[in-house]
Design an enzyme around this catalytic site. Structure first.
Site, PDB file in Angstrom:
ATOM      1  N   GLU A  18       0.857  -1.188   0.000  1.00 36.67           N
ATOM      2  CA  GLU A  18       0.000   0.000   0.000  1.00 36.67           C
ATOM      3  C   GLU A  18       0.891   1.235   0.000  1.00 36.67           C
ATOM      4  OE1 GLU A  18      -3.681   0.854   2.630  1.00 36.67           O
ATOM      5  OE2 GLU A  18      -2.118   2.192   3.403  1.00 36.67           O
ATOM      6  N   THR A  49      -3.821   4.789  -1.621  1.00 36.33           N
ATOM      7  CA  THR A  49      -4.904   5.227  -0.736  1.00 36.33           C
ATOM      8  C   THR A  49      -5.603   6.479  -1.274  1.00 36.33           C
ATOM      9  OG1 THR A  49      -3.444   6.604   0.596  1.00 36.33           O
ATOM     10  CG2 THR A  49      -3.734   4.319   1.312  1.00 36.33           C
ATOM     11  N   ALA A  52      -9.374  10.754   3.172  1.00 35.95           N
ATOM     12  CA  ALA A  52     -10.722  10.921   3.721  1.00 35.95           C
ATOM     13  C   ALA A  52     -11.284  12.246   3.219  1.00 35.95           C
ATOM     14  CB  ALA A  52     -10.655  10.925   5.238  1.00 35.95           C
ATOM     15  N   ARG A 108     -15.880   2.499   2.105  1.00 37.09           N
ATOM     16  CA  ARG A 108     -16.825   3.530   2.526  1.00 37.09           C
ATOM     17  C   ARG A 108     -16.096   4.793   2.955  1.00 37.09           C
ATOM     18  NH1 ARG A 108     -19.781   3.437   8.216  1.00 37.09           N
ATOM     19  NH2 ARG A 108     -17.651   4.069   8.722  1.00 37.09           N
ATOM     20  N   GLY A 109     -14.907   4.609   3.573  1.00 39.52           N
ATOM     21  CA  GLY A 109     -14.253   5.762   4.183  1.00 39.52           C
ATOM     22  C   GLY A 109     -14.969   6.098   5.478  1.00 39.52           C
ATOM     23  N   LYS A 167     -20.466  -8.231   0.882  1.00 41.92           N
ATOM     24  CA  LYS A 167     -19.561  -7.454   0.017  1.00 41.92           C
ATOM     25  C   LYS A 167     -18.823  -8.395  -0.933  1.00 41.92           C
ATOM     26  CE  LYS A 167     -16.940  -4.903   3.005  1.00 41.92           C
ATOM     27  NZ  LYS A 167     -16.060  -3.822   3.510  1.00 41.92           N
ATOM     28  N   GLN A 177      -7.623  -5.072   7.288  1.00 42.90           N
ATOM     29  CA  GLN A 177      -6.998  -4.080   8.160  1.00 42.90           C
ATOM     30  C   GLN A 177      -5.791  -4.760   8.816  1.00 42.90           C
ATOM     31  OE1 GLN A 177      -6.117  -1.144   8.870  1.00 42.90           O
ATOM     32  NE2 GLN A 177      -8.240  -0.436   8.914  1.00 42.90           N
TER      33      GLN A 177
HETATM   34  P1  FAD Z   1     -18.305  -0.772   4.773  1.00 43.02           P
HETATM   35  O1  FAD Z   1     -18.059  -2.090   4.174  1.00 43.02           O
HETATM   36  O2  FAD Z   1     -19.328   0.083   4.123  1.00 43.02           O
HETATM   37  O3  FAD Z   1     -18.668  -0.995   6.313  1.00 43.02           O
HETATM   38  C1  FAD Z   1     -18.813   0.096   7.199  1.00 43.02           C
HETATM   39  C2  FAD Z   1     -19.728  -0.282   8.350  1.00 43.02           C
HETATM   40  O4  FAD Z   1     -21.059  -0.486   7.847  1.00 43.02           O
HETATM   41  C3  FAD Z   1     -19.344  -1.590   9.041  1.00 43.02           C
HETATM   42  O5  FAD Z   1     -19.674  -1.461  10.401  1.00 43.02           O
HETATM   43  C4  FAD Z   1     -20.199  -2.643   8.358  1.00 43.02           C
HETATM   44  O6  FAD Z   1     -20.490  -3.730   9.230  1.00 43.02           O
HETATM   45  C5  FAD Z   1     -21.465  -1.846   8.026  1.00 43.02           C
HETATM   46  N1  FAD Z   1     -22.064  -2.238   6.734  1.00 43.02           N
HETATM   47  C6  FAD Z   1     -21.465  -2.758   5.651  1.00 43.02           C
HETATM   48  N2  FAD Z   1     -22.357  -2.962   4.662  1.00 43.02           N
HETATM   49  C7  FAD Z   1     -23.550  -2.546   5.132  1.00 43.02           C
HETATM   50  C8  FAD Z   1     -24.869  -2.470   4.586  1.00 43.02           C
HETATM   51  N3  FAD Z   1     -25.116  -2.906   3.341  1.00 43.02           N
HETATM   52  N4  FAD Z   1     -25.856  -1.955   5.349  1.00 43.02           N
HETATM   53  C9  FAD Z   1     -25.604  -1.504   6.619  1.00 43.02           C
HETATM   54  N5  FAD Z   1     -24.380  -1.557   7.195  1.00 43.02           N
HETATM   55  C10 FAD Z   1     -23.372  -2.061   6.456  1.00 43.02           C
HETATM   56  N6  FAD Z   1     -10.091   4.817   4.353  1.00 43.02           N
HETATM   57  C11 FAD Z   1      -9.889   5.902   3.562  1.00 43.02           C
HETATM   58  O7  FAD Z   1     -10.472   6.980   3.816  1.00 43.02           O
HETATM   59  N7  FAD Z   1      -9.055   5.843   2.476  1.00 43.02           N
HETATM   60  C12 FAD Z   1      -8.415   4.705   2.129  1.00 43.02           C
HETATM   61  O8  FAD Z   1      -7.678   4.681   1.145  1.00 43.02           O
HETATM   62  C13 FAD Z   1      -8.600   3.536   2.937  1.00 43.02           C
HETATM   63  N8  FAD Z   1      -7.998   2.365   2.638  1.00 43.02           N
HETATM   64  C14 FAD Z   1      -8.263   1.244   3.377  1.00 43.02           C
HETATM   65  C15 FAD Z   1      -7.679   0.024   2.994  1.00 43.02           C
HETATM   66  C16 FAD Z   1      -7.931  -1.137   3.728  1.00 43.02           C
HETATM   67  C17 FAD Z   1      -7.325  -2.447   3.295  1.00 43.02           C
HETATM   68  C18 FAD Z   1      -8.765  -1.076   4.887  1.00 43.02           C
HETATM   69  C19 FAD Z   1      -9.012  -2.307   5.698  1.00 43.02           C
HETATM   70  C20 FAD Z   1      -9.334   0.134   5.272  1.00 43.02           C
HETATM   71  C21 FAD Z   1      -9.105   1.300   4.517  1.00 43.02           C
HETATM   72  N9  FAD Z   1      -9.683   2.523   4.842  1.00 43.02           N
HETATM   73  C22 FAD Z   1      -9.476   3.642   4.065  1.00 43.02           C
HETATM   74  C23 FAD Z   1     -10.501   2.649   6.063  1.00 43.02           C
HETATM   75  C24 FAD Z   1     -12.009   2.414   5.790  1.00 43.02           C
HETATM   76  O9  FAD Z   1     -12.501   3.410   4.915  1.00 43.02           O
HETATM   77  C25 FAD Z   1     -12.709   2.450   7.137  1.00 43.02           C
HETATM   78  O10 FAD Z   1     -12.380   1.300   7.875  1.00 43.02           O
HETATM   79  C26 FAD Z   1     -14.213   2.656   7.104  1.00 43.02           C
HETATM   80  O11 FAD Z   1     -14.662   2.969   8.425  1.00 43.02           O
HETATM   81  C27 FAD Z   1     -15.011   1.431   6.674  1.00 43.02           C
HETATM   82  O12 FAD Z   1     -14.811   1.165   5.369  1.00 43.02           O
HETATM   83  P2  FAD Z   1     -15.417  -0.173   4.693  1.00 43.02           P
HETATM   84  O13 FAD Z   1     -15.093  -0.069   3.269  1.00 43.02           O
HETATM   85  O14 FAD Z   1     -15.049  -1.381   5.440  1.00 43.02           O
HETATM   86  O15 FAD Z   1     -17.000   0.115   4.902  1.00 43.02           O
END
Ligand code: FAD
Length: 289
Positions: A18, A49, A52, A108-109, A167, A177
Site C-alpha cells: 500500500e 490510498t 478521507a 466507505r471511508g 460485500k 486491516q
Molecule cells: P463498509 O463495508 O461500508 O462498512 C462500514 C460499516 O457499515 C461496518 O460497520 C459494516 O459492518 C457496516 N455495513 C457494511 N455494509 C452494510 C450495509 N449494506 N448496510 C448496513 N451496514 C453495512 N479509508 C480511507 O479513507 N481511504 C483509504 O484509502 C482507505 N484504505 C483502506 C484500505 C484497507 C485495506 C482497509 C481495511 C481500510 C481502509 N480505509 C481507508 C478505512 C475504511 O474506509 C474504514 O475502515 C471505514 O470505516 C469502513 O470502510 P469499509 O469499506 O469497510 O465500509
C-alpha cells in the site's frame, strides 16, 4: 492485469504494497526513492490510498496512472463512497477505465461526524454499493476492506461478518486491516467459509515503526495491540532504530504465520518507506527479482 487473475495464476504467495499519494515535493521525493528501492523486488500490485473526504482525489489519480504507465506496476486505486456523490464516483471510475486501470479497492471511508445520516435517493452509502457500481457498470476487478476484529461501527462481530460476506458476493477479493494476532485472520476466513464465501482475503501486514503512530493507527482502525507485542516494543521506546528493527521482526513473524496458514499472499502497509517492506520480502522470498 486484474488482481483476481494474479491470485488465480500465482506460483508463489502474492506480495503487494500500500502506498500513499504524495502531497508535497518532499513526500514525492521520499516516495520515488522508495519506489526505486522496491523496483528490485517483484511486487504483484500496489494499492494507492484515497484521502478521507476526497482530499487526495487528484493526487491518487495521478499516482495510480503514473505507476501504471511509467513503473510497470499493477495499481489498485482506493476510492471511498463517503467523500462523493454518485455522479462524482462515476466520473472518477470512468476516468480510470479510460486510462486502462482495471483494479479498484471499494471503501466507505469515514464520513465526517457531522455528516447527515440520511442520503439522497441513488447516492452510495456503503462500500458494497461502490463495489457493485465498479463491477457491473465499469467491469473492474474490485477488492474490499475486511476487519479481522470486526469493524468498530458494527453492532457485533457476527453482523460485520455478514456484511463482509455480502460485500464479497459482489467483489473479487478483500484486503484486511492490519492486525497482530494471526488467529484473528484465520477466524475471519473461517467465518467467511461458514457463510459459503470462496473469494480470497489478503492479510494486511503493518510493521510498527513508532509507538505514537502505532497507537494512533490502532485507535483509528479499532485494532487491538496484544500485550506480548506491546511488551516487545516497549523495550525500545527510546531507541527508534531498535524499535523499527523489532517492529519489522514482528511483521516478519506474522507474515510467515499467515502464509503458513495458506494465505494467498500478504499486503504490506509501507507508509511509503521501503526498508521494512524489503526486509519482510527478503525474509519470505530471499534476494531481489
Ligand atoms: P463498509 O463495508 O461500508 O462498512 C462500514 C460499516 O457499515 C461496518 O460497520 C459494516 O459492518 C457496516 N455495513 C457494511 N455494509 C452494510 C450495509 N449494506 N448496510 C448496513 N451496514 C453495512 N479509508 C480511507 O479513507 N481511504 C483509504 O484509502 C482507505 N484504505 C483502506 C484500505 C484497507 C485495506 C482497509 C481495511 C481500510 C481502509 N480505509 C481507508 C478505512 C475504511 O474506509 C474504514 O475502515 C471505514 O470505516 C469502513 O470502510 P469499509 O469499506 O469497510 O465500509
Amino acid at each position: 492485469m486484474r488482481v483476481d487473475e494474479l491470485i488465480a495464476k500465482r506460483k508463489r504467495p502474492l506480495f503487494s504494497v500500500e502506498l500513499w499519494p504524495p502531497r508535497s515535493p518532499a513526500s514525492e521525493e521520499r516516495l520515488l526513492h522508495a519506489l526505486g528501492e522496491l523496483s528490485h523486488y517483484t511486487l504483484d500490485f500496489a494499492s494507492i490510498t484515497y484521502g478521507a473526504g476526497g482530499s487526495t482525489r487528484e493526487f491518487t489519480h495521478e499516482l495510480v496512472v503514473n505507476l501504471h504507465r511509467n513503473f510497470g506496476l499493477v495499481p489498485v486505486a482506493h476510492l471511498v463512497t463517503a467523500a462523493h456523490t454518485r455522479a462524482d464516483l462515476e466520473y472518477i471510475l470512468a476516468r480510470y477505465v479510460g486510462e486502462g486501470i482495471e483494479n479498484l479497492l471499494a471503501l466507505r471511508g469515514d464520513p465526517p461526524l457531522d455528516a447527515p445520516s440520511g442520503l439522497a435517493a441513488g447516492e452510495l452509502k456503503n462500500a458494497v454499493d461502490l463495489a457493485r457500481l465498479a463491477t457491473e457498470s465499469y467491469g473492474m476487478c474490485v477488492g474490499v476492506a475486511a476487519h479481522p476484529e470486526g469493524h468498530p461501527d458494527s453492532k457485533s462481530y457476527s453482523v460485520d461478518m455478514d456484511f463482509l460476506a455480502a460485500k464479497l458476493e459482489v467483489a473479487d477479493f478483500a484486503i484486511t486491516q492490519f492486525f497482530y494476532t494471526a488467529e484473528q485472520f484465520f477466524r475471519l476466513r473461517d467465518e467467511l467459509d461458514r457463510r459459503g464465501v470462496v473469494k480470497p482475503v489478503i492479510p494486511g501486514i503493518m510493521a510498527p515503526t513508532s509507538l505514537s503512530t502505532l497507537k494512533r493507527m490502532a485507535e483509528l482502525s479499532g485494532t487491538s495491540i496484544p500485550e506480548r507485542i506491546s511488551t516487545r516494543l516497549a523495550r525500545f521506546e527510546d531507541d527508534p532504530a531498535s524499535f523499527v528493527a523489532e517492529g519489522t521482526q514482528i511483521a516478519i513473524e506474522l507474515a510467515a504465520e499467515v502464509l503458513e496458514g495458506e494465505a494467498v499472499g500478504i499486503h504490506v502497509y509501507t507508509m511509503n518507506r521501503a526498508e521494512t517492506t524489503i526486509a519482510i520480502y527478503r525474509s519470505l522470498f530471499g534476494d531481489g527479482n
